[in-house]
Design an enzyme around this catalytic site. Structure first.
Site, mmCIF file in Angstrom:
data_model
loop_
_atom_site.group_PDB
_atom_site.id
_atom_site.type_symbol
_atom_site.label_atom_id
_atom_site.label_comp_id
_atom_site.label_asym_id
_atom_site.label_seq_id
_atom_site.Cartn_x
_atom_site.Cartn_y
_atom_site.Cartn_z
ATOM 1 N N GLU A 45 0.991 36.490 15.757
ATOM 2 C CA GLU A 45 2.222 36.052 16.430
ATOM 3 C C GLU A 45 3.142 35.341 15.454
ATOM 4 O O GLU A 45 2.721 34.436 14.734
ATOM 5 C CB GLU A 45 1.856 35.124 17.609
ATOM 6 C CG GLU A 45 3.099 34.663 18.376
ATOM 7 C CD GLU A 45 2.805 34.106 19.768
ATOM 8 O OE1 GLU A 45 1.632 34.135 20.210
ATOM 9 O OE2 GLU A 45 3.764 33.659 20.416
ATOM 10 N N ASP A 94 -7.029 35.544 28.310
ATOM 11 C CA ASP A 94 -6.868 34.396 27.416
ATOM 12 C C ASP A 94 -7.736 33.247 27.893
ATOM 13 O O ASP A 94 -7.742 32.920 29.084
ATOM 14 C CB ASP A 94 -5.413 33.900 27.503
ATOM 15 C CG ASP A 94 -4.646 34.128 26.233
ATOM 16 O OD1 ASP A 94 -5.257 34.399 25.188
ATOM 17 O OD2 ASP A 94 -3.404 34.036 26.298
ATOM 18 N N GLU A 153 -7.671 31.430 20.360
ATOM 19 C CA GLU A 153 -6.702 31.121 19.296
ATOM 20 C C GLU A 153 -7.387 30.418 18.126
ATOM 21 O O GLU A 153 -8.272 29.582 18.328
ATOM 22 C CB GLU A 153 -5.589 30.220 19.850
ATOM 23 C CG GLU A 153 -4.756 30.900 20.921
ATOM 24 C CD GLU A 153 -3.584 30.065 21.403
ATOM 25 O OE1 GLU A 153 -3.328 28.985 20.824
ATOM 26 O OE2 GLU A 153 -2.923 30.500 22.356
ATOM 27 N N LYS A 211 -9.675 36.340 24.773
ATOM 28 C CA LYS A 211 -8.883 36.059 23.566
ATOM 29 C C LYS A 211 -8.922 34.559 23.289
ATOM 30 O O LYS A 211 -8.751 33.754 24.205
ATOM 31 C CB LYS A 211 -7.430 36.531 23.734
ATOM 32 C CG LYS A 211 -6.571 36.206 22.504
ATOM 33 C CD LYS A 211 -5.274 36.986 22.484
ATOM 34 C CE LYS A 211 -4.202 36.444 23.374
ATOM 35 N NZ LYS A 211 -3.785 35.055 23.091
#
Ligand code: KIV
Length: 264
Positions: free
Chosen positions: A181, A81, A113, A111
């Site tokens: 999510e 992340d 967002e 990763k």
């Protein structure tokens, strides 16, 4: 495992199992169990460091944890992340920081967002220099202060349509997979059907191409955290409490160390 294996698994209809890890001991446990992907999540800030959100996590901390996890992972795809503000400012900073993560940790992917046009452009630039990217949509915890909490996303039609559009945008930009999510099952299923790349769900129902959980949550170590989507596969928090109390009692009573623990 490679990013291509993730895509091949989607094509074959084979479910993808992903779990977080933050240290070498649990990384070994997770990898040897046959996990497909290991995510060094910035959830490390909450479940390891005790912060109330992922926002304080730094790039140096992620690199430190990812290096430890790398030493325990032999088979699974290792994804790291990117922490808050290491990839949002501009694509050049994103390339430098994501590149550092791959170079200094041996991870195979990062990763990020969000799924705005700007984020899609960043993904395009990252992929163009050889950095595989996993996206993350729905509840994106680095935006908790905008959302005002950690609840479900995409219940309203308009928001659901925006998340689907963002997912298409990220897939078009070159993401090899997307975490979904906290979405209603129907929306996650629709996104999963619409995309050529695998969706990995957390709180997004059973129709995603794979699932991810936070390891201490799954092991029952994050006591008191019981969202509906979470299944605890062990009660290690209770087991650890009992073991540690037993040790205290035995030290106080003189029961430990015994002759078998003593050098003559
Ligand atoms: O930080 C993390 O652990 C994550 C997972 C919950 C997907 O992003």
């Amino acid at each position: 495992m490679t990013t291509r294996d993730f895509l091949a698994m989607k094509r074959r209809g084979e479910k993808i199992a992903v779990l977080t890890a933050y240290d070498v001991l649990f990384a070994r446990v997770v990898d040897e169990a046959g996990m497909d992907g290991v995510l060094v999540g910035d959830s490390v800030g909450q479940v390891f460091a005790g912060y109330s959100s992922t926002l304080p996590v730094t790039l140096e901390q992620m690199i430190y944890h990812a290096q430890a996890v790398r030493r325990g992972v032999r088979r699974a795809l290792l994804i790291v992340d990117m922490p808050f503000l290491t990839y949002q400012v501009n694509p050049e900073e994103a390339i430098r920081n994501c590149g550092r993560v791959l170079q200094e940790t041996g991870a195979q992917a990062v990763k990020l967002e969000g799924g705005s046009e700007a984020m899609a452009e960043t993904v395009r630039r990252l992929v163009s220099v050889g950095i595989p990217v996993m996206g993350h949509l729905g509840l994106t915890p680095q935006s908790v202060n905008v959302f005002g909490g950690y609840g479900l996303h995409g219940r309203e039609e308009e928001e659901g349509a925006a998340i689907l559009a963002a997912a298409r945008r990220l897939a078009g930009a070159g993401c090899f997979s997307i975490v979904l999510e906290m979405l209603p099952r129907g929306l996650a299923a629709e996104i999963t059907r619409a995309l050529p790349i695998p969706t990995i769900g957390i709180g997004a129902g059973p129709d995603c191409d794979g699932q991810v959980l936070v390891l201490p949550d799954l092991l029952g170590l994050n006591e008191g955290f019981h969202p509906r989507f979470l299944k605890c596969y062990a009660e290690l928090g209770a087991a650890a409490r009992s073991a540690v109390s037993h040790y205290v009692q035995e030290v106080k009573s003189g029961g430990y160390p015994g002759p078998e623990h003593t050098y003559e």
